[in-house]
Design an enzyme around this catalytic site. Structure first.
Site, PDB file in Angstrom:
ATOM      1  N   CYS A 110       0.858  -1.186   0.000  1.00 26.71           N
ATOM      2  CA  CYS A 110       0.000   0.000   0.000  1.00 26.71           C
ATOM      3  C   CYS A 110       0.895   1.237   0.000  1.00 26.71           C
ATOM      4  CB  CYS A 110      -0.863  -0.026   1.267  1.00 26.71           C
ATOM      5  SG  CYS A 110      -1.949   1.388   1.435  1.00 26.71           S
ATOM      6  N   HIS A 153      -9.170  -3.834  -2.094  1.00 27.95           N
ATOM      7  CA  HIS A 153      -8.184  -3.108  -1.279  1.00 27.95           C
ATOM      8  C   HIS A 153      -8.568  -1.626  -1.205  1.00 27.95           C
ATOM      9  CE1 HIS A 153      -3.818  -2.255  -0.076  1.00 27.95           C
ATOM     10  NE2 HIS A 153      -4.298  -1.051  -0.344  1.00 27.95           N
ATOM     11  N   GLU A 154      -8.921  -1.044  -2.350  1.00 27.53           N
ATOM     12  CA  GLU A 154      -9.259   0.384  -2.375  1.00 27.53           C
ATOM     13  C   GLU A 154     -10.590   0.666  -1.679  1.00 27.53           C
ATOM     14  OE1 GLU A 154      -6.879   2.317  -3.054  1.00 27.53           O
ATOM     15  OE2 GLU A 154      -5.684   0.691  -3.881  1.00 27.53           O
ATOM     16  N   HIS A 157     -10.110   1.021   1.899  1.00 25.92           N
ATOM     17  CA  HIS A 157      -9.619   2.348   2.311  1.00 25.92           C
ATOM     18  C   HIS A 157     -10.778   3.299   2.592  1.00 25.92           C
ATOM     19  CE1 HIS A 157      -5.304   2.198   2.164  1.00 25.92           C
ATOM     20  NE2 HIS A 157      -5.259   1.764   0.918  1.00 25.92           N
TER      21      HIS A 157
HETATM   22 NI    NI Z   1      -3.634   0.925  -0.027  1.00 25.42          NI
END
Ligand code: NI
Length: 185
Positions: A110, A153-154, A157
């Site tokens: 990341c 993954h995004e 966030h």
């Molecule tokens: Ni990330």
């Protein structure tokens, strides 16, 4: 232009805060942010530009990572057929997913984490997603492989979740049933 100094790192509270829905039409500021996030990824994958500006290569970047609590992220990567996927997803959602999971054998990284965190991050192997484009058009897409992993993954966030939250603390390399490895190292 987004540079490494604009990307906040783990420990910053914005990375742990849920981002808010974006309203349409996008404000000029939101659109600029969307364009800048995607441009960062494109620049970071260009060896000359990346070296010149000292950019760490990335395939995804969420607004939280540039300290903005907007539900949008950029992805720029090739799928397994060599097809380029390059877009900004606004107000993204997973509408359905496989039971089967997948994980990158070498672990995830990341841009907001300046260290290697060993362990498997399990993700749905296949997802159907919906999101709005910056122009307010609704998109529906089926993703698998790396694009599916990157999308999840995004999206994490935007919900204040870091990839390592998903690593089993006691057994980082635990082998779950009904999962397929992605990539090899
Ligand atoms: Ni990330």
């Amino acid at each position: 232009m987004i540079l490494m100094e604009h990307i906040i790192r783990e420990g910053h509270p914005t990375l742990r805060t849920r981002a808010e829905e974006v309203t349409f039409p996008l404000s000029a500021e939101d659109r600029q942010l969307a364009d800048d996030m995607l441009q960062y990824l494109i620049n970071s994958q260009d060896p000359e530009i990346a070296e010149k500006y000292n950019l760490r290569g990335g395939i995804g970047l969420a607004a939280n990572q540039v300290n903005s609590l907007k539900r949008m992220f950029a992805l720029h990567l090739e799928d397994e057929n060599g097809e380029l996927l390059s877009f900004v997803a606004v107000n993204p959602k997973i509408v359905s997913h496989s039971v089967e999971q997948t994980y990158i054998t070498s672990g995830e990284g990341c841009l907001s984490v300046d260290r290697a965190v060993p362990g498997y991050v399990y993700r749905y192997a296949r997802i159907t997603v919906k999101f709005m484009t910056v122009d307010g058009e609704e998109k529906k897409m089926r993703l698998s492989g790396l694009p599916a992993i990157a999308f999840q993954h995004e999206l994490d966030h935007l919900n204040g979740v870091m990839f390592y939250d998903r690593i089993d603390e006691k057994d980082p390399f635990i082998q779950l049933e009904n999962s397929i490895p992605f990539g090899r190292d």
